[in-house]
Design an enzyme around this catalytic site. Structure first.
Site, PDB file in Angstrom:
ATOM      1  N   ALA A  81      17.815 -58.985  17.744  1.00  0.00           N
ATOM      2  CA  ALA A  81      16.597 -59.469  18.380  1.00  0.00           C
ATOM      3  C   ALA A  81      16.360 -58.853  19.754  1.00  0.00           C
ATOM      4  O   ALA A  81      15.569 -59.358  20.541  1.00  0.00           O
ATOM      5  CB  ALA A  81      16.633 -60.990  18.494  1.00  0.00           C
TER       6      ALA A  81
ATOM      7  N   HIS B 254      28.586 -62.928  21.996  1.00  0.00           N
ATOM      8  CA  HIS B 254      28.258 -63.693  20.773  1.00  0.00           C
ATOM      9  C   HIS B 254      29.054 -63.193  19.559  1.00  0.00           C
ATOM     10  O   HIS B 254      28.542 -62.543  18.661  1.00  0.00           O
ATOM     11  CB  HIS B 254      26.762 -63.767  20.496  1.00  0.00           C
ATOM     12  CG  HIS B 254      25.956 -62.514  20.621  1.00  0.00           C
ATOM     13  ND1 HIS B 254      26.261 -61.335  19.965  1.00  0.00           N
ATOM     14  CD2 HIS B 254      24.797 -62.275  21.290  1.00  0.00           C
ATOM     15  CE1 HIS B 254      25.353 -60.431  20.228  1.00  0.00           C
ATOM     16  NE2 HIS B 254      24.452 -60.973  21.032  1.00  0.00           N
TER      17      HIS B 254
ATOM     18  N   ASP C 199      23.414 -68.861  24.248  1.00  0.00           N
ATOM     19  CA  ASP C 199      22.479 -67.777  23.917  1.00  0.00           C
ATOM     20  C   ASP C 199      21.089 -68.361  23.683  1.00  0.00           C
ATOM     21  O   ASP C 199      20.329 -67.886  22.830  1.00  0.00           O
ATOM     22  CB  ASP C 199      22.962 -66.995  22.692  1.00  0.00           C
ATOM     23  CG  ASP C 199      22.269 -65.639  22.540  1.00  0.00           C
ATOM     24  OD1 ASP C 199      21.514 -65.245  23.447  1.00  0.00           O
ATOM     25  OD2 ASP C 199      22.468 -64.986  21.489  1.00  0.00           O
TER      26      ASP C 199
END
Length: 330
Positions: free
Chosen positions: A87, A161, A219
């Site tokens: 993303a 992440h 996040d």
């Protein structure tokens, strides 16, 4: 100890990179509601002009935080592998540039930078960041295990992440995920929303890894604390359905996770007591970044404290001894 979120892009319809003067104050207020007393405003893969503007606005909040503290930026991208952009907007992906980081540092302090170490100049860039006291985290990467070890040898110490947008583990090439499970010298960010990591993976990671290496992050994006709808993320359209943020392609796009929910999820899945889990909610973050006096409760430390009810909802959040929790929180 108050929670420390070292990876958060936004909340309450505000994004760190959206250029709005009240963005960090709004995000800082949301973080307080989650029990977070310190956070790192996290940027996106955007233009250098946008990063400079973001740094300017961030510096204003850092000098006089009204809610959660923000001691530095987390620069996620733009020095990533375009094939693992996820993303992050691939339009703005570019080679690592020490000069660009130095220009940003003149405006606001940088605590972490997330990069793909296999890109041209990656090792030299990591070494240069180490000299500058900036923590390097491996992210959005197609690196092999060998390349991860080379990055660690040059100074990389975090994985961003964990399991997401990184080389998965295979029995003939363990990749970045395998490197994270194997290494004792890499700190691991985990998004414990039961989406980015399924409950079984959360259980596995906390069973295999030392608690000293685990770091809970959200996040979170602008959609956090907001209803399901469509949102902008660095020029990309994100659709939130049932709390899950995804690109039209179906790829995950950050989270709407609230920090205290992550803590509850881990506690329920693993059975780990809070007195031990608290290392992953603040102490490890502060230790890995070289911060003193935060992330732990002891004489002489900052009075950054979160009080939780039996459902893990914050009922009081103290920053330097002052309860900052808005009255409307629930």
């Amino acid at each position: 100890p108050g929670f420390i979120d070292i990876h958060t892009h936004g909340a309450l319809s505000r994004d760190v990179c959206d250029g709005k003067p009240d963005a960090l104050e709004t995000i800082g207020r949301a973080k307080i509601r989650e029990g977070v007393t310190t956070f790192l405003p996290t940027t996106l893969t955007v233009s250098e002009e946008c990063l400079q503007e973001t740094a300017t606005l961030a510096a204003d909040y850092m000098r006089s935080p009204t809610f959660a503290k923000a001691p530095g930026l987390h620069i996620e991208g733009p020095f990533i592998n375009p094939n693992c952009a996820g993303a992050q907007n691939p339009e703005y992906v570019r080679p690592p540039s020490v000069q660009e980081i130095d220009r940003i540092r003149k405006v606001a302090p940088i605590s972490i930078i997330s990069i793909a170490p296999e890109m041209d100049g990656g090792s030299e860039f990591i070494a240069a960041m180490k000299v500058r006291g900036i923590t390097v985290s491996i992210a959005h990467t197609a690196a092999t295990h060998h390349q991860v070890r080379a990055a660690a040898d040059h100074g990389a110490t975090h994985l961003t992440h964990f399991c997401n947008q990184m080389t998965p583990m295979h029995h003939r090439e363990i990749g970045v995920v395998g490197a994270g499970l194997l290494a004792d010298d890499l700190m691991i960010e985990v998004i414990c929303d039961k989406v980015h990591l399924c409950p079984d993976m959360i259980a596995l990671v906390f069973k295999v890894k030392s608690m000293n290496q685990m770091m809970l992050v959200t996040d979170s994006i602008a959609a956090s604390w907001m209803p399901d709808s469509s949102y902008d993320l660095g020029g990309l359209n994100v659709v939130v359905t049932n709390g899950e943020a995804r690109l039209p392609s179906g790829a995950l796009a950050g989270s709407t996770l609230r920090y205290h929910q992550a803590v509850k999820n881990v506690a329920e899945i693993t059975g780990i007591e809070l007195e031990h889990l608290s290392r992953a909610t603040g102490f490890n973050q502060s230790r890995s970044l070289g911060w003193e006096g935060v992330g732990e409760l002891k004489v002489g430390a900052a009075a950054d404290i979160v009080v939780l009810d039996e459902q893990f909802n914050p009922t009081a959040v103290f920053v330097d001894g002052v309860d900052k929790l808005p009255e409307s929180s629930g």
